[in-house]
Design a protein around this motif. Structure first.
Motif, PDB file in Angstrom:
ATOM      1  N   CYS A 114      44.597  43.311  50.887  1.00  0.00           N
ATOM      2  CA  CYS A 114      45.776  43.374  51.455  1.00  0.00           C
ATOM      3  C   CYS A 114      46.735  44.148  51.700  1.00  0.00           C
ATOM      4  N   CYS A 124      45.739  42.279  43.960  1.00  0.00           N
ATOM      5  CA  CYS A 124      47.741  41.680  44.017  1.00  0.00           C
ATOM      6  C   CYS A 124      47.485  40.016  43.251  1.00  0.00           C
ATOM      7  N   CYS A 171      42.621  37.211  47.263  1.00  0.00           N
ATOM      8  CA  CYS A 171      42.990  38.862  47.496  1.00  0.00           C
ATOM      9  C   CYS A 171      41.047  38.634  46.657  1.00  0.00           C
TER      10      CYS A 171
HETATM   11 ZN   LIG Z   1      45.916  41.044  47.773  1.00  0.00          ZN
END
Ligand SMILES: [Zn+2]
Length: 202
Positions: A172, A185, A190
């Motif tokens: 992202c 992250c 993700c």
């Molecule tokens: Zn991410």
């Protein structure tokens, strides 16, 4: 009331940056800004700079600096990094980019090589301009400066430009800090997407 955020405040503002695709007065942005404010506190507890327009503008400022940080890590050169960034939608993001591109051109004209130090200095100065008028000596001999998240986020960003510990999520694009073996992250989405992608490429 400020609530300690579980991560750097600028990362919370970067989340809000995504919502700035919607106009400041839209319900979508207003809800996102309210959620962010509950985590990071007011931008400016002393002044008048806490309306939706101010949050929209500041989230785009943070978006610009974080994207620039990522482009600098990839390309290693300020002018190339600015060139590679394309403002996603009109607003403060594009204005900051134009401003720094102009500054690079001016610097070239007087024979300077444009470097990110200047950005770091401006972020520190902007942060401390808000902090210095609010310094307080506490009875136990400490110095405190109760300020809003805007001043603090600018100091954090200045530090992020100098310390190079920050990394970026390959899914992202969000900035994150963490152990070297951490690849994405904090979002589960993700992490899973990255895992699937790696598995596919094997
Ligand atoms: Zn991410």
């Amino acid at each position: 009331m400020p609530v300690p955020a579980p991560q750097h405040l600028y990362m919370e503002l970067y989340d809000l940056f995504r919502a700035t695709a919607h106009p400041p007065e839209s319900r979508h942005f207003a809800n996102a800004a309210r959620r962010t404010a509950m985590r990071v506190g007011l931008l400016d507890p002393y002044g008048t700079g806490d309306d939706l327009a101010a949050w929209h503008e500041f989230a785009q400022e943070v978006g610009f600096f974080v994207d620039l940080l990522r482009a600098l890590q990839d390309l290693g050169d300020l002018e190339a990094a600015l060139e590679a960034m394309s403002p996603p939608w009109p607003g403060a993001y594009g204005r900051h980019r134009d401003r720094w591109q102009n500054w690079c051109r001016q610097a070239r004209l007087v024979g300077m090589t444009p470097a990110p130090d200047r950005i770091v200095r401006e972020l520190y100065q902007a942060g401390f301009r808000e902090i210095l008028p609010h310094l307080e000596h506490t009875p136990d001999g400490r110095v405190k400066a109760p300020v809003g998240s805007r001043a603090w986020v600018r100091l954090e960003l200045a530090q992020a430009f100098t310390e190079r510990r920050v990394r970026f999520c390959p899914v992202c694009g969000a900035p994150f800090l963490g152990r070297a073996d951490r690849e994405t992250c904090r979002s589960d989405r993700c992490r899973k997407a990255w895992y699937r992608k790696k598995k596919r490429s094997k």
